[in-house]
Design a protein around this motif. Sequence first.
Motif, PDB file in Angstrom:
ATOM      1  N   HIS A  43     -12.099 -29.491  14.581  1.00 40.18           N
ATOM      2  CA  HIS A  43     -11.853 -27.342  14.604  1.00 40.18           C
ATOM      3  C   HIS A  43     -11.285 -26.787  13.310  1.00 40.18           C
ATOM      4  O   HIS A  43     -10.360 -26.836  12.799  1.00 40.18           O
ATOM      5  CB  HIS A  43     -11.437 -26.923  15.620  1.00 40.18           C
ATOM      6  CG  HIS A  43     -11.831 -25.157  15.737  1.00 40.18           C
ATOM      7  ND1 HIS A  43     -12.376 -24.034  15.814  1.00 40.18           N
ATOM      8  CD2 HIS A  43     -10.052 -24.582  15.432  1.00 40.18           C
ATOM      9  CE1 HIS A  43     -11.667 -23.546  15.960  1.00 40.18           C
ATOM     10  NE2 HIS A  43     -10.452 -23.389  15.346  1.00 40.18           N
ATOM     11  N   GLY A  44     -12.011 -25.849  12.262  1.00 39.23           N
ATOM     12  CA  GLY A  44     -12.334 -25.237  11.411  1.00 39.23           C
ATOM     13  C   GLY A  44     -11.826 -23.795  12.029  1.00 39.23           C
ATOM     14  O   GLY A  44     -12.210 -23.512  12.645  1.00 39.23           O
ATOM     15  N   GLU A  45     -10.780 -22.814  11.224  1.00 37.75           N
ATOM     16  CA  GLU A  45     -11.057 -21.824  11.080  1.00 37.75           C
ATOM     17  C   GLU A  45     -12.266 -20.362  10.861  1.00 37.75           C
ATOM     18  O   GLU A  45     -13.129 -19.948  11.195  1.00 37.75           O
ATOM     19  CB  GLU A  45     -10.001 -20.867   9.929  1.00 37.75           C
ATOM     20  CG  GLU A  45      -8.274 -21.383  10.682  1.00 37.75           C
ATOM     21  CD  GLU A  45      -7.573 -21.790  12.114  1.00 37.75           C
ATOM     22  OE1 GLU A  45      -8.589 -20.156  13.196  1.00 37.75           O
ATOM     23  OE2 GLU A  45      -6.955 -21.774  12.724  1.00 37.75           O
ATOM     24  N   LEU A  46     -12.634 -21.331   9.383  1.00 38.02           N
ATOM     25  CA  LEU A  46     -13.948 -21.004   8.972  1.00 38.02           C
ATOM     26  C   LEU A  46     -15.397 -21.670   9.616  1.00 38.02           C
ATOM     27  O   LEU A  46     -14.744 -23.170   9.408  1.00 38.02           O
ATOM     28  CB  LEU A  46     -13.856 -20.903   7.908  1.00 38.02           C
ATOM     29  CG  LEU A  46     -12.699 -19.766   7.259  1.00 38.02           C
ATOM     30  CD1 LEU A  46     -12.909 -19.234   5.444  1.00 38.02           C
ATOM     31  CD2 LEU A  46     -13.105 -18.186   7.156  1.00 38.02           C
ATOM     32  N   PRO A  47     -16.407 -21.290   9.703  1.00 38.15           N
ATOM     33  CA  PRO A  47     -18.036 -22.416   9.659  1.00 38.15           C
ATOM     34  C   PRO A  47     -17.721 -23.512   8.673  1.00 38.15           C
ATOM     35  O   PRO A  47     -17.776 -23.846   8.865  1.00 38.15           O
ATOM     36  CB  PRO A  47     -18.630 -21.110   9.951  1.00 38.15           C
ATOM     37  CG  PRO A  47     -18.094 -19.784  10.496  1.00 38.15           C
ATOM     38  CD  PRO A  47     -17.334 -20.138   9.630  1.00 38.15           C
TER      39      PRO A  47
ATOM     40  N   ALA B 247      -3.171 -12.684  -2.118  1.00 35.72           N
ATOM     41  CA  ALA B 247      -4.415 -14.163  -2.394  1.00 35.72           C
ATOM     42  C   ALA B 247      -4.049 -13.622  -3.877  1.00 35.72           C
ATOM     43  O   ALA B 247      -4.429 -15.094  -4.109  1.00 35.72           O
ATOM     44  CB  ALA B 247      -5.323 -13.088  -2.262  1.00 35.72           C
ATOM     45  N   VAL B 248      -4.069 -12.759  -4.740  1.00 34.62           N
ATOM     46  CA  VAL B 248      -4.188 -13.273  -6.197  1.00 34.62           C
ATOM     47  C   VAL B 248      -2.358 -13.471  -6.588  1.00 34.62           C
ATOM     48  O   VAL B 248      -2.428 -14.656  -7.551  1.00 34.62           O
ATOM     49  CB  VAL B 248      -4.219 -11.531  -6.996  1.00 34.62           C
ATOM     50  CG1 VAL B 248      -4.075 -11.618  -8.692  1.00 34.62           C
ATOM     51  CG2 VAL B 248      -5.359 -10.889  -6.785  1.00 34.62           C
ATOM     52  N   MET B 249      -0.857 -12.887  -5.608  1.00 30.33           N
ATOM     53  CA  MET B 249      -0.359 -13.975  -6.310  1.00 30.33           C
ATOM     54  C   MET B 249      -0.095 -15.575  -5.408  1.00 30.33           C
ATOM     55  O   MET B 249       0.822 -16.188  -6.407  1.00 30.33           O
ATOM     56  CB  MET B 249       0.951 -13.611  -5.325  1.00 30.33           C
ATOM     57  CG  MET B 249       1.376 -11.835  -5.544  1.00 30.33           C
ATOM     58  SD  MET B 249       2.007 -11.044  -4.121  1.00 30.33           S
ATOM     59  CE  MET B 249       3.294 -11.103  -4.386  1.00 30.33           C
ATOM     60  N   THR B 250      -0.589 -15.427  -4.651  1.00 29.46           N
ATOM     61  CA  THR B 250      -1.143 -16.952  -4.538  1.00 29.46           C
ATOM     62  C   THR B 250      -1.525 -17.796  -5.398  1.00 29.46           C
ATOM     63  O   THR B 250      -0.989 -18.574  -5.670  1.00 29.46           O
ATOM     64  CB  THR B 250      -1.498 -17.692  -3.313  1.00 29.46           C
ATOM     65  OG1 THR B 250      -2.992 -17.098  -2.998  1.00 29.46           O
ATOM     66  CG2 THR B 250      -1.078 -16.717  -2.099  1.00 29.46           C
ATOM     67  N   ALA B 251      -2.647 -17.300  -5.988  1.00 30.90           N
ATOM     68  CA  ALA B 251      -3.565 -18.344  -6.728  1.00 30.90           C
ATOM     69  C   ALA B 251      -2.872 -17.982  -8.573  1.00 30.90           C
ATOM     70  O   ALA B 251      -3.085 -19.351  -9.209  1.00 30.90           O
ATOM     71  CB  ALA B 251      -5.261 -18.004  -6.241  1.00 30.90           C
ATOM     72  N   THR B 369      -9.529 -13.664  11.159  1.00 35.01           N
ATOM     73  CA  THR B 369     -10.237 -12.026  10.306  1.00 35.01           C
ATOM     74  C   THR B 369     -11.617 -12.222   9.608  1.00 35.01           C
ATOM     75  O   THR B 369     -11.175 -13.706   9.121  1.00 35.01           O
ATOM     76  CB  THR B 369      -8.841 -11.610   9.626  1.00 35.01           C
ATOM     77  OG1 THR B 369      -8.999 -12.521   7.988  1.00 35.01           O
ATOM     78  CG2 THR B 369      -8.054 -11.126  10.374  1.00 35.01           C
ATOM     79  N   GLU B 370     -11.898 -11.014   9.067  1.00 29.96           N
ATOM     80  CA  GLU B 370     -13.379 -10.980   8.723  1.00 29.96           C
ATOM     81  C   GLU B 370     -13.140 -11.074   6.706  1.00 29.96           C
ATOM     82  O   GLU B 370     -13.453 -11.611   6.146  1.00 29.96           O
ATOM     83  CB  GLU B 370     -14.018  -9.871   8.215  1.00 29.96           C
ATOM     84  CG  GLU B 370     -13.665  -8.392   7.867  1.00 29.96           C
ATOM     85  CD  GLU B 370     -12.800  -7.143   8.531  1.00 29.96           C
ATOM     86  OE1 GLU B 370     -12.860  -6.539   8.166  1.00 29.96           O
ATOM     87  OE2 GLU B 370     -11.522  -7.783   9.530  1.00 29.96           O
ATOM     88  N   TYR B 371     -11.731 -11.236   6.377  1.00 34.65           N
ATOM     89  CA  TYR B 371     -11.739 -11.610   5.095  1.00 34.65           C
ATOM     90  C   TYR B 371     -11.351 -12.909   4.480  1.00 34.65           C
ATOM     91  O   TYR B 371     -10.305 -14.420   4.220  1.00 34.65           O
ATOM     92  CB  TYR B 371      -9.951 -11.423   4.351  1.00 34.65           C
ATOM     93  CG  TYR B 371      -9.451 -10.320   4.753  1.00 34.65           C
ATOM     94  CD1 TYR B 371     -10.546  -9.276   4.277  1.00 34.65           C
ATOM     95  CD2 TYR B 371      -9.478  -9.406   6.285  1.00 34.65           C
ATOM     96  CE1 TYR B 371     -10.676  -7.574   4.518  1.00 34.65           C
ATOM     97  CE2 TYR B 371      -8.690  -8.338   6.691  1.00 34.65           C
ATOM     98  CZ  TYR B 371      -9.465  -7.385   6.007  1.00 34.65           C
ATOM     99  OH  TYR B 371      -9.274  -6.148   6.085  1.00 34.65           O
ATOM    100  N   ALA B 372     -12.675 -13.917   4.951  1.00 32.29           N
ATOM    101  CA  ALA B 372     -13.493 -15.210   4.567  1.00 32.29           C
ATOM    102  C   ALA B 372     -12.455 -16.476   3.072  1.00 32.29           C
ATOM    103  O   ALA B 372     -12.406 -16.643   2.477  1.00 32.29           O
ATOM    104  CB  ALA B 372     -14.179 -15.992   4.645  1.00 32.29           C
ATOM    105  N   LEU B 373     -13.245 -14.531   2.119  1.00 36.95           N
ATOM    106  CA  LEU B 373     -12.279 -14.829   0.965  1.00 36.95           C
ATOM    107  C   LEU B 373     -11.332 -14.890   1.016  1.00 36.95           C
ATOM    108  O   LEU B 373     -10.899 -16.222  -0.266  1.00 36.95           O
ATOM    109  CB  LEU B 373     -13.156 -14.161  -0.036  1.00 36.95           C
ATOM    110  CG  LEU B 373     -12.710 -14.318  -1.307  1.00 36.95           C
ATOM    111  CD1 LEU B 373     -13.942 -15.457  -2.462  1.00 36.95           C
ATOM    112  CD2 LEU B 373     -13.588 -12.923  -2.814  1.00 36.95           C
TER     113      LEU B 373
END
Lengths: 94, 565
Positions: A43-47, B247-251, B369-373
Amino acid sequence: MNDNEMKHKVEKMALERYGKAFTFVLVIAIVVLLVIEIFTHRHGELPIEEMFFFPAIYGFSAFVFIVMMGKLLRQVIMRPENYYQDEEDDRDDA
Amino acid sequence: MMPDLGLPPGLVMILAAIAIPFLPPLTRHIWMLLAVAISATTLLASPGDHLIWSIMGLELSLYHVDNLTFPFSMIFHIAAFLVVIYSWHVKTWPELTATLAYAGAAIAAVHAGDLISLFIWWEATAITSVFIILAAGTVAARQAAMRYLIIQVSSGVLLIGGAALYYFEFGRITFEAMTLEGMASWFIFLAFGIKAAFPFLNGWLQDAYPEATPTGTVALSAFTTKLAIYALARGFPGTEVLIWIGAVMTAFPVFFAVIENDLRRVLSFSLNNQLGFMVVAVGIGTPLALNGAVAHAFVHIIYKALLFMSVGCVVHQTGTAKASELGGLYRKMPFTMLCCVIGAMSIAAFPLFSGFVAKSLTMTALGGTEYALAYLVLLFASAGVLEHSGIKIPYFTFFAHPSTREIGKTPAGMTIAMGIAAIMCIGIGIFPGLLYQILPYAKVKNPYDLSHVTGQLQLLLLAGMAFVVLIRLGLYPPEIRSTVLNTDWFYRRLAPAIIKPLVAFFMSLAKSADHIIMMVARKAMAGAKWIAEHPVAGPVIPGPAALVQVMVLLFIMAIIYANLI
């Protein structure tokens, strides 16, 4: 060959041996993960994460990308070790 | 039950620190442990505000306790304890005094219920920690300490400015959740951002931390930045921009860490990258995510301290932290190597190590969440963590090249502190319930399911395989003695490069103006002298008399003019 060189050579061979053993264990572990991946649903968090062997492929590519970018970055932001030293020493004297 | 000493938590450590110089060297560490233990009794305090000071019409809450203060206070006490043990061989009082006071100030800051007392302790952490850097006694440390102080105090100035504006805007100074509307909250946000080492505000961290002594760096790594994470979690939970900043801080630091030669600096970049995960979690702001931020801060303090301790131990024994000069120490320092590998596996979040049980909370929260990126960036950064902290640190310190270096005995305190931290890393990894029960929000379920474990192992092992391949193909960048430019370059080089010529230009302008004024004055004097020496009306009226007459005439004309209008 003096004593020190001899020691150095023995050490080098030992490190190579450990390196090979480490690689061997790593390959076995990866094969086990591959087998688990084939026979179970992960199972993954994103598809996209549920794609076959996705984390593995992503991890490998990310690592190579980071190292290669690092090498490129060296051309831009690497300076001699005493880059800041000269000026700061001057300032200190002043 | 509430132990009532009438003092806010941490203050007892600051007061005890003042006595350190006057104690016999052999008793100093026992005294320090005692102070930490007494301060730790405040962990038993029930939620609420236990100490209010009314001053100039403001109510300062110096002893605020709630679900969020508890885990931070606890881990700060643990970190203080570890640092005291680790520095047992240090007998000089300046570093010990600064360390105990610094830890005390950070603990007191966590318990500040209002913005003014937060500011006081915020500044106290800055001032005390400067002395830890100075204790290294080198020119480089002194210069880095001054830069560090300027940046840290700027953070404090922004915080007090923001607090004042907040008071005018809302009529209160309570340290509570804020939204980024208006100047007050932006000032406070930036103040926190400096200490949390946001992108472009991070230069001080990699600049100053590696310049401290081996023991000093361990102390520094624990408090300031995690205090900032605490402050963000209290002040700005659910602030969307934090997801992208984090996110920028991690990368962004992972690329710098690849090419950095100083291993303590590599760990400082790594620290920055870890803060990124916590900042993202605060930005998501759901109970699970905030639990993730707290859990991450908690375990991070331990494994980062462990990594700094093991590299510090190497610095103590060899005098250097440069990858280009180290390697092959695995036989000479096997225990330190083992501890370093445990720290490395913890930070890389291998299952059964503490990083895994903390990071999976944030990743699960972000995945929903919707923040897939942002999720993919964090996944990418996880491979980066493996690169710089998981592999680079232990590999270049203890393996990589054969070593014929002679090594002395490691001080017992260092060994014990590393051992305790290593046990904690594994203990929390195996029994995550120990950590989860002190998290501030909703209950958390066990992270050990097949999907999580295999997914994480795939990511890490294949990334590890990439390292093996790159090394065997000779494509991995070699260690080179060098300086890697970081954001501190802007104020160490760019700003002087622009400002120096500007200052020189204005100075020369001022000099020319001065020259012209002096010339005009000289001419005028010469003219007056000439007039004074030459009679203007034949031999009868001498020059000075003529000048007096002109002045009298001018005076009379002025009076007439004044009367006319």
